[in-house]
Design a protein around this motif. Structure first.
Motif, mmCIF file in Angstrom:
data_model
loop_
_atom_site.group_PDB
_atom_site.id
_atom_site.type_symbol
_atom_site.label_atom_id
_atom_site.label_comp_id
_atom_site.label_asym_id
_atom_site.label_seq_id
_atom_site.Cartn_x
_atom_site.Cartn_y
_atom_site.Cartn_z
ATOM 1 N N HIS A 1 0.819 -1.214 0.000
ATOM 2 C CA HIS A 1 0.000 0.000 0.000
ATOM 3 C C HIS A 1 0.856 1.269 0.000
ATOM 4 C CE1 HIS A 1 1.005 -0.691 4.212
ATOM 5 N NE2 HIS A 1 0.769 0.608 4.421
ATOM 6 N N ARG A 2 2.175 1.105 0.099
ATOM 7 C CA ARG A 2 3.088 2.237 0.183
ATOM 8 C C ARG A 2 3.922 2.361 -1.089
ATOM 9 N NH1 ARG A 2 6.692 0.708 4.810
ATOM 10 N NH2 ARG A 2 7.688 2.703 4.326
ATOM 11 N N GLY A 3 4.205 3.611 -1.442
ATOM 12 C CA GLY A 3 5.102 3.897 -2.553
ATOM 13 C C GLY A 3 5.977 5.074 -2.197
ATOM 14 N N GLU A 4 7.075 5.205 -2.921
ATOM 15 C CA GLU A 4 8.009 6.291 -2.649
ATOM 16 C C GLU A 4 8.293 7.066 -3.937
ATOM 17 O OE1 GLU A 4 12.447 7.095 -0.792
ATOM 18 O OE2 GLU A 4 11.815 5.043 -1.171
ATOM 19 N N ILE A 5 8.206 8.380 -3.856
ATOM 20 C CA ILE A 5 8.529 9.251 -4.966
ATOM 21 C C ILE A 5 10.039 9.446 -5.015
ATOM 22 C CG2 ILE A 5 8.395 11.640 -5.816
ATOM 23 C CD1 ILE A 5 5.784 10.171 -6.241
ATOM 24 N N GLY A 6 10.589 9.350 -6.184
ATOM 25 C CA GLY A 6 11.993 9.648 -6.388
ATOM 26 C C GLY A 6 12.537 8.909 -7.595
ATOM 27 N N PRO A 7 13.278 9.549 -8.412
ATOM 28 C CA PRO A 7 13.635 10.961 -8.371
ATOM 29 C C PRO A 7 12.543 11.842 -8.969
ATOM 30 C CG PRO A 7 14.634 9.952 -10.292
ATOM 31 C CD PRO A 7 13.904 8.859 -9.545
ATOM 32 N N LEU A 8 12.651 13.129 -8.759
ATOM 33 C CA LEU A 8 11.831 14.141 -9.428
ATOM 34 C C LEU A 8 12.782 15.255 -9.845
ATOM 35 C CD1 LEU A 8 9.318 15.708 -10.341
ATOM 36 C CD2 LEU A 8 8.978 16.407 -7.977
ATOM 37 N N TYR A 9 12.770 15.558 -11.136
ATOM 38 C CA TYR A 9 13.645 16.624 -11.641
ATOM 39 C C TYR A 9 12.980 17.298 -12.828
ATOM 40 C CZ TYR A 9 17.534 19.068 -13.824
ATOM 41 O OH TYR A 9 18.326 20.037 -14.385
ATOM 42 N N VAL A 10 13.093 18.628 -12.857
ATOM 43 C CA VAL A 10 12.628 19.430 -13.988
ATOM 44 C C VAL A 10 13.803 20.300 -14.428
ATOM 45 C CG1 VAL A 10 11.021 21.210 -14.765
ATOM 46 C CG2 VAL A 10 10.233 19.418 -13.196
ATOM 47 N N ALA A 11 14.103 20.263 -15.726
ATOM 48 C CA ALA A 11 15.200 21.051 -16.280
ATOM 49 C C ALA A 11 14.912 22.546 -16.119
ATOM 50 C CB ALA A 11 15.390 20.696 -17.754
ATOM 51 N N PRO A 12 15.952 23.351 -15.976
ATOM 52 C CA PRO A 12 15.766 24.785 -15.723
ATOM 53 C C PRO A 12 14.856 25.499 -16.725
ATOM 54 C CG PRO A 12 18.064 24.199 -15.424
ATOM 55 C CD PRO A 12 17.376 22.973 -15.968
ATOM 56 N N GLN A 13 14.940 25.172 -18.005
ATOM 57 C CA GLN A 13 14.133 25.865 -19.006
ATOM 58 C C GLN A 13 12.645 25.572 -18.888
ATOM 59 O OE1 GLN A 13 16.222 23.338 -19.624
ATOM 60 N NE2 GLN A 13 15.482 22.018 -21.271
ATOM 61 N N ALA A 14 12.273 24.559 -18.113
ATOM 62 C CA ALA A 14 10.860 24.188 -17.967
ATOM 63 C C ALA A 14 10.295 24.531 -16.595
ATOM 64 C CB ALA A 14 10.695 22.698 -18.241
ATOM 65 N N ARG A 15 11.099 25.081 -15.729
ATOM 66 C CA ARG A 15 10.629 25.398 -14.373
ATOM 67 C C ARG A 15 9.653 26.568 -14.396
ATOM 68 N NH1 ARG A 15 16.516 24.631 -11.569
ATOM 69 N NH2 ARG A 15 16.647 22.417 -12.065
ATOM 70 N N GLY A 16 8.756 26.563 -13.407
ATOM 71 C CA GLY A 16 7.794 27.649 -13.286
ATOM 72 C C GLY A 16 6.638 27.549 -14.259
ATOM 73 N N GLN A 17 6.489 26.409 -14.917
ATOM 74 C CA GLN A 17 5.451 26.230 -15.922
ATOM 75 C C GLN A 17 4.489 25.093 -15.568
ATOM 76 O OE1 GLN A 17 6.903 26.546 -20.041
ATOM 77 N NE2 GLN A 17 8.889 27.056 -19.159
#
Length: 168
Positions: free
Chosen positions: A81-97
């Motif tokens: 019933h458990r899961g773990e998030i990782g990794p999570l990454y967004v490239a700089p040109q796509a941040r804030g969107q």
């Protein structure tokens, strides 16, 4: 979110996955468990197999990979019933969107479809943008992991955050 597609990663994405993950590791080593040297040593086929097993999503702007996320479901019957998030990454040109929000939503929805109702993650204590992202998505701080990783300037602490969904 301008012209961005979120989809499940497949083994055909392995080169993009590896390049994007390496970019993240090099830019933000405190946000990844593996070092650049360790990530480079992982055989391509091992990463391809991980992508084939599911729980990995990527964001694309046009043909360019700009984000990734993994959801690792516990495999033992008593903790499935458990899961773990990782990794999570967004490239700089796509941040804030809204890319990180969309990736996290995709991973959580996939987890729910698999029967995961408790999602856990750890995040570097100084990663305020990521902490705010997780809080927006209902994650609550449940603890601190002192000395979680050995960084360039010594040991770094992580926060443990959990999101529990209704079991229905």
């Amino acid at each position: 979110m301008t012209d961005t597609t979120i989809r499940a990663a497949t083994d055909r994405d392995v080169d993009s996955w590896r390049a994007l993950r390496m970019d993240g590791i090099l830019r933000h080593p405190q946000a990844f468990i593996v070092s650049a040297k360790e990530a480079a040593a992982v055989p391509v086929e091992e990463d391809a197999a991980r992508l084939r097993s599911g729980g990995r999503f990527m964001a694309f702007m046009g043909d360019a990979a700009v984000g990734l996320i993994g959801l690792n479901r516990n495999t033992m019957p008593r903790s499935r019933h458990r899961g773990e998030i990782g990794p999570l990454y967004v490239a700089p040109q796509a941040r804030g969107q809204g890319v990180a929000d969309a990736l996290l939503t995709a991973a959580m929805e996939a987890g729910r479809a698999m029967g995961v109702w408790q999602i856990e993650l750890s995040v570097y204590v100084e990663n305020h943008r990521a902490i705010a992202l997780y809080e927006r998505h209902g994650f609550a701080l449940t603890g601190k992991i002192p000395n979680a990783l050995l960084g360039a300037e010594g040991y770094e602490d992580d926060l443990l955050m959990i999101r529990i969904f209704d079991r229905t």
